[in-house]
Enzyme design. Structure first.
Site, PDB file in Angstrom:
ATOM      1  N   ASP A  24       4.288  -4.322  -7.481  1.00 24.58           N
ATOM      2  CA  ASP A  24       3.670  -3.127  -6.887  1.00 24.58           C
ATOM      3  C   ASP A  24       4.201  -1.844  -7.535  1.00 24.58           C
ATOM      4  O   ASP A  24       3.697  -0.766  -7.251  1.00 24.58           O
ATOM      5  CB  ASP A  24       3.890  -3.078  -5.371  1.00 24.58           C
ATOM      6  CG  ASP A  24       5.349  -3.239  -4.996  1.00 24.58           C
ATOM      7  OD1 ASP A  24       5.924  -4.291  -5.306  1.00 24.58           O
ATOM      8  OD2 ASP A  24       5.932  -2.308  -4.414  1.00 24.58           O
ATOM      9  N   ASN A  25       5.209  -1.988  -8.391  1.00 26.08           N
ATOM     10  CA  ASN A  25       5.743  -0.817  -9.086  1.00 26.08           C
ATOM     11  C   ASN A  25       5.412  -0.848 -10.573  1.00 26.08           C
ATOM     12  O   ASN A  25       6.058  -0.169 -11.367  1.00 26.08           O
ATOM     13  CB  ASN A  25       7.265  -0.743  -8.917  1.00 26.08           C
ATOM     14  CG  ASN A  25       7.667  -0.424  -7.486  1.00 26.08           C
ATOM     15  OD1 ASN A  25       6.893   0.173  -6.745  1.00 26.08           O
ATOM     16  ND2 ASN A  25       8.861  -0.817  -7.094  1.00 26.08           N
ATOM     17  N   ARG A  82       3.854   5.961   1.944  1.00 24.96           N
ATOM     18  CA  ARG A  82       4.313   7.357   2.076  1.00 24.96           C
ATOM     19  C   ARG A  82       3.769   8.238   0.963  1.00 24.96           C
ATOM     20  O   ARG A  82       4.328   9.286   0.667  1.00 24.96           O
ATOM     21  CB  ARG A  82       5.830   7.398   2.086  1.00 24.96           C
ATOM     22  CG  ARG A  82       6.466   6.684   0.895  1.00 24.96           C
ATOM     23  CD  ARG A  82       7.913   6.949   0.884  1.00 24.96           C
ATOM     24  NE  ARG A  82       8.609   6.141  -0.095  1.00 24.96           N
ATOM     25  CZ  ARG A  82       9.868   6.349  -0.427  1.00 24.96           C
ATOM     26  NH1 ARG A  82      10.535   7.309   0.145  1.00 24.96           N
ATOM     27  NH2 ARG A  82      10.451   5.576  -1.313  1.00 24.96           N
ATOM     28  N   ASP A 112       7.008   4.927  -9.979  1.00 26.94           N
ATOM     29  CA  ASP A 112       7.875   4.669  -8.818  1.00 26.94           C
ATOM     30  C   ASP A 112       9.354   4.607  -9.198  1.00 26.94           C
ATOM     31  O   ASP A 112       9.967   3.543  -9.279  1.00 26.94           O
ATOM     32  CB  ASP A 112       7.452   3.371  -8.105  1.00 26.94           C
ATOM     33  CG  ASP A 112       6.194   3.585  -7.278  1.00 26.94           C
ATOM     34  OD1 ASP A 112       5.523   4.614  -7.481  1.00 26.94           O
ATOM     35  OD2 ASP A 112       5.887   2.739  -6.435  1.00 26.94           O
ATOM     36  N   GLY A 165       7.156   7.294   6.429  1.00 28.21           N
ATOM     37  CA  GLY A 165       6.252   8.007   5.517  1.00 28.21           C
ATOM     38  C   GLY A 165       6.911   9.156   4.771  1.00 28.21           C
ATOM     39  O   GLY A 165       6.242   9.961   4.137  1.00 28.21           O
ATOM     40  N   GLY A 192       0.829  -1.212   0.000  1.00 30.71           N
ATOM     41  CA  GLY A 192       0.000   0.000   0.000  1.00 30.71           C
ATOM     42  C   GLY A 192       0.858   1.255   0.000  1.00 30.71           C
ATOM     43  O   GLY A 192       2.073   1.198   0.133  1.00 30.71           O
TER      44      GLY A 192
HETATM   45  P1  AMP Z   1       9.167   1.338  -3.017  1.00 34.98           P
HETATM   46  O1  AMP Z   1      10.418   0.540  -2.878  1.00 34.98           O
HETATM   47  O2  AMP Z   1       9.398   2.836  -2.891  1.00 34.98           O
HETATM   48  O3  AMP Z   1       8.377   0.995  -4.227  1.00 34.98           O
HETATM   49  O4  AMP Z   1       8.281   0.980  -1.754  1.00 34.98           O
HETATM   50  C1  AMP Z   1       7.808  -0.309  -1.454  1.00 34.98           C
HETATM   51  C2  AMP Z   1       6.775  -0.206  -0.366  1.00 34.98           C
HETATM   52  O5  AMP Z   1       7.352   0.351   0.816  1.00 34.98           O
HETATM   53  C3  AMP Z   1       5.572   0.673  -0.693  1.00 34.98           C
HETATM   54  O6  AMP Z   1       4.460   0.107  -0.068  1.00 34.98           O
HETATM   55  C4  AMP Z   1       5.959   1.986  -0.078  1.00 34.98           C
HETATM   56  O7  AMP Z   1       4.834   2.785   0.213  1.00 34.98           O
HETATM   57  C5  AMP Z   1       6.660   1.536   1.191  1.00 34.98           C
HETATM   58  N1  AMP Z   1       7.652   2.519   1.673  1.00 34.98           N
HETATM   59  C6  AMP Z   1       8.831   2.857   1.104  1.00 34.98           C
HETATM   60  N2  AMP Z   1       9.461   3.788   1.838  1.00 34.98           N
HETATM   61  C7  AMP Z   1       8.666   4.064   2.891  1.00 34.98           C
HETATM   62  C8  AMP Z   1       8.771   4.957   4.006  1.00 34.98           C
HETATM   63  N3  AMP Z   1       9.819   5.744   4.190  1.00 34.98           N
HETATM   64  N4  AMP Z   1       7.743   4.955   4.896  1.00 34.98           N
HETATM   65  C9  AMP Z   1       6.679   4.168   4.732  1.00 34.98           C
HETATM   66  N5  AMP Z   1       6.524   3.311   3.718  1.00 34.98           N
HETATM   67  C10 AMP Z   1       7.497   3.257   2.801  1.00 34.98           C
HETATM   68 MG    MG Z   2       6.709   1.491  -5.040  1.00 34.37          MG
END
Ligand code: AMP
Ligand code: MG
Length: 476
Positions: free
Chosen positions: A246-247, A92, A256, A120, A89
């Protein structure tokens, strides 16, 4: 239109409650505007004079709401490096409303129900990377989410060290990911699954609304768009770096931006993500991973559409991808028609480039001006014989094409500039000390990468050795 007069809507909130969580943004301390995207603002109907106002800053910092806006985070799951995570989900990212069918979202605006212990936040460096890169993709004509503005702050955020927090106001016609569909399918929430896919169809594939077998057709069109997107990535040498489901967008957008990279020298095996030791998301693997991700989507859609039919379509992926790729690469090489052996000529060229470690972008820009004198091309090569041999075949292939027409068309599809990691790093280093002039400069070449921009000539050269293949981690 003035910000206070803009009416936003929240169409996603018509979906069942499990699809999202209503949450307020948590503003950053001492925010300041770094950059805004004037053209995008105009296309959204936002008055450009407002972009430097306190209200606009407050909007990007989540302090001011658009009329009618209700803020929320979206729920999804996803396969990360091949392993299923049953709830991710927006941890952030917070949606702040929809204008002109574009969904506005603040990335880095605080915790949500889906933060899983994270803070976040997004740090300045990764926010600059996303902000610049999404515009660069758009400038290259590659489907992508976009960014309206970026703000910095004095808010302290801890990663490997203390850094400052930033927010990017992202904009997209859809934020639904393969993983969004996987979430409801995995948890056997079939009512929500159907509502979500119906929503996605109505929003992004409206011609399918009343068609027979619409869920199969939806899968089929997502597959086409995904194959096309990856063919475009490969053609410009873009390595996404984290193609987790998810990306991956269900409308074929690049979303993303994490530890991505543009190739410096052509390298099929290039890995840009530090955490990807096995090279799952290496440059050359991207088309195959695209298929793997589509298989995960197919499984998730199986309660709605016949799996045998989707399997048949999935089996066509390799050919569909190959056709898109060869057609784009043929344009890059200035071919006016397609011939059966073009694929082979392209494959041979990539082999030569791999062997001689030739800068990918510079090669295509250089050959765009080729009219018979091989000097400029051979100067890119550490030794000449493989390239000379390939150029013999190329000369033969283009001998009946008008040279000046070919040159014109090649210059219009082979960018002079891509945003290589060393360039973005340079902009980030000066941004950290409060100088955003390089962000401004990179934004300009990102917007119009086919233009000459004589003042930025140095960025069109081959990357110097010590800055080649810079890797990044996911931590941002
Ligand atoms: P990402 O690697 O940016 O695609 O993130 C993968 C998952 O981790 C997604 O659900 C993001 O919303 C969550 N996420 C990444 N960084 C943070 C953060 N600093 N705080 C909260 N959730 C995060
Ligand atoms: Mg992502």
């Amino acid at each position: 239109m003035k910000l206070k007069d803009i009416k936003s809507t929240n169409p996603y909130l018509r979906l069942p409650k499990l699809c999202y969580d209503i949450v307020e943004p948590t503003p950053l301390k001492k925010p300041f505007l770094i950059h805004f995207n004037k053209q995008l603002a105009i296309s959204l109907g936002v008055d450009v004079e407002e972009l430097e106002s306190d209200d606009f800053l407050a909007l990007v910092n989540g302090e001011l709401k658009l009329n009618g806006s209700e803020t929320f985070a979206m729920c999804y799951a996803g396969h990360q490096f091949g392993f299923f995570v049953d709830r991710l989900g927006d941890g952030r990212a917070i949606n702040i409303g929809t204008i002109r069918d574009q969904h506005l979202q603040l990335k880095g605006a605080g915790v949500t129900l889906y933060s899983r212990g994270g803070d976040g936040r997004a740090v300045l460096r990764s926010s600059i990377r996303e902000y610049l890169m999404s515009e660069a993709m758009h400038g290259l004509g590659i489907e992508t989410t976009r960014a309206l503005a970026i703000i910095g702050s004095e808010h302290r955020v801890y990663r490997e060290e203390w850094e400052s927090g930033a927010i990017v106001l992202r904009v997209s016609p859809s934020w639904i990911r393969f993983g969004t569909i996987e979430y409801f399918s995995h948890h056997k929430k079939y009512r929500e699954l159907e509502a979500l896919v119906d929503y996605a169809i109505a929003e992004s594939y409206p011609h399918l609304i009343n068609s027979e077998d619409k869920y199969f057709k939806f899968f089929s069109e997502v597959l086409e768009r995904t194959a096309m997107l990856i063919a475009k990535w490969q053609s410009v040498g873009f390595n996404h770096g984290v193609m987790n489901t998810d990306n991956i967008s269900i409308v074929g957008l690049t979303i993303d931006y994490g530890p991505y990279a543009f190739l410096d020298d052509y390298d099929f095996y290039n890995i840009c993500n530090h955490t990807d030791q096995n090279g799952r998301y290496s440059f050359g693997n991207q088309p195959i991973v695209g298929k793997w991700n589509l298989k995960a989507l197919m499984n998730a859609l199986s309660p709605l559409a016949r799996i045998e039919k989707m399997k048949q379509k999935l089996n066509e992926y390799d050919l569909i991808y190959r056709d898109y790729y060869i057609s784009i690469m043929s344009q890059k090489l200035g071919f006016d028609t397609q011939r059966d052996d073009d694929g082979e000529l392209i494959r041979e060229l990539l082999g030569v480039m791999q062997k001689l470690s030739i800068d990918y972008t510079l090669f295509f820009r250089t050959i765009s001006r080729y009219g018979g004198d091989r000097g400029d091309i051979l100067r890119l090569c550490s030794y000449h014989s493989p390239m000379n041999e390939w150029l013999d075949s190329y000369d033969d292939r283009v001998k009946n094409i008008d040279v000046s027409q070919r040159i014109d068309s090649m210059l219009s599809v082979n960018p002079k500039y891509v945003l290589k990691n060393y360039m973005i790093d340079e902009a980030i280093a000066s941004a950290k000390s409060g100088d955003f002039s390089l962000v401004d400069a990179l934004f300009e070449i990102a917007k119009t990468p086919y233009d000459e921009h004589a003042e930025y000539e140095r960025w069109s050269k081959a990357t110097v050795d010590k800055y080649k293949n810079l890797m990044l981690s996911c931590s941002s």
